[in-house]
Design a protein around this motif. Structure first.
Motif, PDB file in Angstrom:
ATOM      1  N   PHE A 112       0.825  -1.203   0.000  1.00  0.00           N
ATOM      2  CA  PHE A 112       0.000   0.000   0.000  1.00  0.00           C
ATOM      3  C   PHE A 112       0.862   1.257   0.000  1.00  0.00           C
ATOM      4  O   PHE A 112       0.562   2.236  -0.700  1.00  0.00           O
ATOM      5  N   ILE A 113       1.930   1.264   0.782  1.00  0.00           N
ATOM      6  CA  ILE A 113       2.827   2.420   0.803  1.00  0.00           C
ATOM      7  C   ILE A 113       3.467   2.634  -0.565  1.00  0.00           C
ATOM      8  O   ILE A 113       3.544   3.767  -1.075  1.00  0.00           O
ATOM      9  N   LEU A 114       3.910   1.537  -1.179  1.00  0.00           N
ATOM     10  CA  LEU A 114       4.493   1.644  -2.504  1.00  0.00           C
ATOM     11  C   LEU A 114       3.472   2.117  -3.540  1.00  0.00           C
ATOM     12  O   LEU A 114       3.817   2.891  -4.450  1.00  0.00           O
ATOM     13  N   SER A 115       2.222   1.669  -3.416  1.00  0.00           N
ATOM     14  CA  SER A 115       1.197   2.085  -4.380  1.00  0.00           C
ATOM     15  C   SER A 115       0.954   3.591  -4.292  1.00  0.00           C
ATOM     16  O   SER A 115       0.795   4.263  -5.329  1.00  0.00           O
ATOM     17  N   TYR A 116       0.944   4.153  -3.091  1.00  0.00           N
ATOM     18  CA  TYR A 116       0.749   5.600  -2.952  1.00  0.00           C
ATOM     19  C   TYR A 116       1.957   6.361  -3.482  1.00  0.00           C
ATOM     20  O   TYR A 116       1.818   7.346  -4.225  1.00  0.00           O
ATOM     21  N   ILE A 117       3.165   5.938  -3.071  1.00  0.00           N
ATOM     22  CA  ILE A 117       4.366   6.657  -3.490  1.00  0.00           C
ATOM     23  C   ILE A 117       4.537   6.595  -5.005  1.00  0.00           C
ATOM     24  O   ILE A 117       4.831   7.606  -5.665  1.00  0.00           O
ATOM     25  N   LEU A 118       4.337   5.424  -5.586  1.00  0.00           N
ATOM     26  CA  LEU A 118       4.488   5.283  -7.039  1.00  0.00           C
ATOM     27  C   LEU A 118       3.438   6.088  -7.788  1.00  0.00           C
ATOM     28  O   LEU A 118       3.715   6.664  -8.860  1.00  0.00           O
ATOM     29  N   SER A 119       2.213   6.157  -7.262  1.00  0.00           N
ATOM     30  CA  SER A 119       1.178   6.963  -7.914  1.00  0.00           C
ATOM     31  C   SER A 119       1.517   8.455  -7.846  1.00  0.00           C
ATOM     32  O   SER A 119       1.293   9.191  -8.813  1.00  0.00           O
ATOM     33  N   TRP A 120       2.079   8.906  -6.691  1.00  0.00           N
ATOM     34  CA  TRP A 120       2.494  10.316  -6.600  1.00  0.00           C
ATOM     35  C   TRP A 120       3.591  10.618  -7.604  1.00  0.00           C
ATOM     36  O   TRP A 120       3.579  11.674  -8.268  1.00  0.00           O
ATOM     37  N   VAL A 121       4.555   9.696  -7.724  1.00  0.00           N
ATOM     38  CA  VAL A 121       5.658   9.908  -8.666  1.00  0.00           C
ATOM     39  C   VAL A 121       5.149   9.898 -10.103  1.00  0.00           C
ATOM     40  O   VAL A 121       5.552  10.742 -10.933  1.00  0.00           O
ATOM     41  N   PHE A 122       4.260   8.979 -10.421  1.00  0.00           N
ATOM     42  CA  PHE A 122       3.761   8.871 -11.793  1.00  0.00           C
ATOM     43  C   PHE A 122       3.006  10.133 -12.206  1.00  0.00           C
ATOM     44  O   PHE A 122       3.289  10.719 -13.273  1.00  0.00           O
ATOM     45  N   PHE A 123       2.066  10.569 -11.403  1.00  0.00           N
ATOM     46  CA  PHE A 123       1.301  11.763 -11.767  1.00  0.00           C
ATOM     47  C   PHE A 123       2.159  13.018 -11.653  1.00  0.00           C
ATOM     48  O   PHE A 123       1.929  14.005 -12.367  1.00  0.00           O
ATOM     49  N   GLY A 124       3.159  12.996 -10.734  1.00  0.00           N
ATOM     50  CA  GLY A 124       4.088  14.121 -10.698  1.00  0.00           C
ATOM     51  C   GLY A 124       4.859  14.248 -11.994  1.00  0.00           C
ATOM     52  O   GLY A 124       5.094  15.364 -12.497  1.00  0.00           O
ATOM     53  N   LEU A 125       5.283  13.105 -12.546  1.00  0.00           N
ATOM     54  CA  LEU A 125       5.952  13.121 -13.842  1.00  0.00           C
ATOM     55  C   LEU A 125       5.023  13.648 -14.931  1.00  0.00           C
ATOM     56  O   LEU A 125       5.464  14.383 -15.837  1.00  0.00           O
ATOM     57  N   CYS A 126       3.743  13.263 -14.848  1.00  0.00           N
ATOM     58  CA  CYS A 126       2.776  13.759 -15.847  1.00  0.00           C
ATOM     59  C   CYS A 126       2.651  15.282 -15.769  1.00  0.00           C
ATOM     60  O   CYS A 126       2.663  15.972 -16.806  1.00  0.00           O
ATOM     61  N   TYR A 127       2.534  15.830 -14.559  1.00  0.00           N
ATOM     62  CA  TYR A 127       2.401  17.282 -14.409  1.00  0.00           C
ATOM     63  C   TYR A 127       3.696  17.997 -14.838  1.00  0.00           C
ATOM     64  O   TYR A 127       3.663  19.075 -15.444  1.00  0.00           O
ATOM     65  N   TRP A 128       4.844  17.390 -14.500  1.00  0.00           N
ATOM     66  CA  TRP A 128       6.110  18.010 -14.920  1.00  0.00           C
ATOM     67  C   TRP A 128       6.261  17.976 -16.439  1.00  0.00           C
ATOM     68  O   TRP A 128       6.734  18.953 -17.053  1.00  0.00           O
ATOM     69  N   LEU A 129       5.837  16.867 -17.078  1.00  0.00           N
ATOM     70  CA  LEU A 129       5.924  16.771 -18.536  1.00  0.00           C
ATOM     71  C   LEU A 129       5.020  17.796 -19.202  1.00  0.00           C
ATOM     72  O   LEU A 129       5.402  18.419 -20.206  1.00  0.00           O
ATOM     73  N   ILE A 130       3.832  17.999 -18.640  1.00  0.00           N
ATOM     74  CA  ILE A 130       2.921  19.009 -19.193  1.00  0.00           C
ATOM     75  C   ILE A 130       3.529  20.402 -19.064  1.00  0.00           C
ATOM     76  O   ILE A 130       3.478  21.228 -19.995  1.00  0.00           O
TER      77      ILE A 130
END
Length: 380
Positions: free
Chosen positions: A74-92
């Protein structure tokens, strides 16, 4: 150390003590079908890389894994989701030019690098909203991503909460408060040899209903090398119980019983396991639970009975669970049920199958001095 069975006879004035040494070493070890705590000793071998059964039923897989592994996932799922969407916002922001110039209208306020994008992703998913970073109307792509992010965060929170609540209310925890006695006993009940064991609810909650089942399990090796598991159901005198107070489950050694032709000596030579289960509905949650355990021939005590633990008080029935597993010795013929019943039907003077448990003017009963079994023969 010798692993053979030895017999020492000590003659006294009125007593003869027969000492029967149990087998030691690897020969005395028998593979159990089930642990005492109800876990089966069965290992499944699957083709390498075949994870389909676990992935197809991922919800059950997450419930059955250990707590520490579940929290890690569960901890990994939250951290990985934050990183993934953070990458999306940074790419935009990078495509829109927000990372190179501070004069243009950004897609997300105050998001000029990956660190700010990661913090915005975490704040959005956690619905924190500090106020420094926020979505603007300048980028339709960013609006679509944050919408998907919000829906995903709600779905992830629902899954995590559902699995945690289900795991906390798991039947395994309730089954640990309902248990069987550590051993089974064989003694006389109304002139009939019976196998019995105890069942009790250690929390003291009244169980609405419950059904007890018992099976004799053994494996047989075929000449060709294959192994076949054999299951034999045991008829119980009181299979349906209301567990307000501890109860004794009784199986009569009748001709249809697989233990009918087993005497005390034959019992320890056999290789079987008595698997018992209690399926019930808890009155606190209304959920279906099951408690299991097993008894090997070494767990079955011939010539003993359970000590009384229930007393009648002025206002309550008193149960002493300190005596739940305690047994005491009783007079029982050292014969199989078949020989005992045949001796009752056709009594002959001097016959070794007398129903009173006597033979040639002696009474036989069993006692123990671990790790040896002692048979005491006292003159009348």
């Amino acid at each position: 150390m010798s692993t053979e069975r030895e017999e020492h006879i000590i003659d006294t004035n009125h007593t003869t003590v027969h000492t029967l040494c149990r087998k030691n070493g690897k020969e005395g070890r028998r593979l159990r079908y089930m642990h005492k705590d109800g876990h089966f000793l069965v290992a499944f071998q699957k083709p390498p890389g075949d994870w389909n059964p676990y992935l197809l039923d991922i919800f059950t897989t997450l419930i059955e894994i250990r707590w520490r592994m579940m929290f890690l996932l569960f901890i990994l799922s939250y951290i990985l989701s934050w990183v993934f969407f953070g990458l999306c916002y940074w790419l935009i922001a990078y495509i829109h030019g927000d990372t190179q110039s501070i004069d243009n209208s950004p897609c997300v306020d105050n998001v000029r690098g990956f660190t700010a994008a990661f913090l915005f992703s975490m704040e959005t998913q956690g619905t924190i909203g500090y106020g420094n970073r926020g979505m603007t109307e300048n980028c339709i792509g960013a609006i679509i991503v944050v919408t998907i992010h919000d829906v995903f965060s709600c779905l992830l929170d629902t899954i995590v909460i559902g699995i945690v609540v289900t795991k906390m209310a798991s039947a395994r925890k309730r089954s640990q408060t309902v248990g069987f006695s550590s051993c089974a006993v064989i003694n006389l009940r109304n002139g009939v040899l019976c196998l019995s064991w105890r069942l009790g609810d250690f929390r003291g909650n009244h169980i609405l209903e419950g059904v007890v089942k018992a099976q004799l399990v053994r494996h047989v090796k075929k000449p060709v090398g294959s192994v076949v598991m054999l299951y034999q159901n045991l008829d119980l005198e009181n299979p349906e119980v209301v567990l307000a107070t501890p109860t004794t489950i009784i199986h009569k050694l009748k001709p249809e019983s697989p233990l009918y032709r087993m005497g005390p000596d034959d019992l320890h030579k056999e290789n079987f396991e008595l698997v018992v289960s209690f399926t019930y509905t808890g009155d606190s949650t209304g959920m279906l639970h099951q408690t299991r355990t097993s008894y090997t021939p070494a767990d079955i005590r011939w010539g003993q009975r359970f000590q009384d633990i229930l007393k009648v008080g002025k206002r309550h029935y008193k149960v002493d669970y300190a005596l739940f597993n305690e047994t005491t010795w009783v007079l029982v013929p050292m014969l199989c049920a078949e020989a005992y019943e045949r001796g009752r039907r056709y009594p002959i003077e001097g016959n070794s199958l007398l129903p009173s448990g006597t033979r040639n003017g002696h009474i036989y009963w069993a006692t123990t001095d671990s790790p040896e079994v002692v048979l005491v023969q006292t003159s009348l």
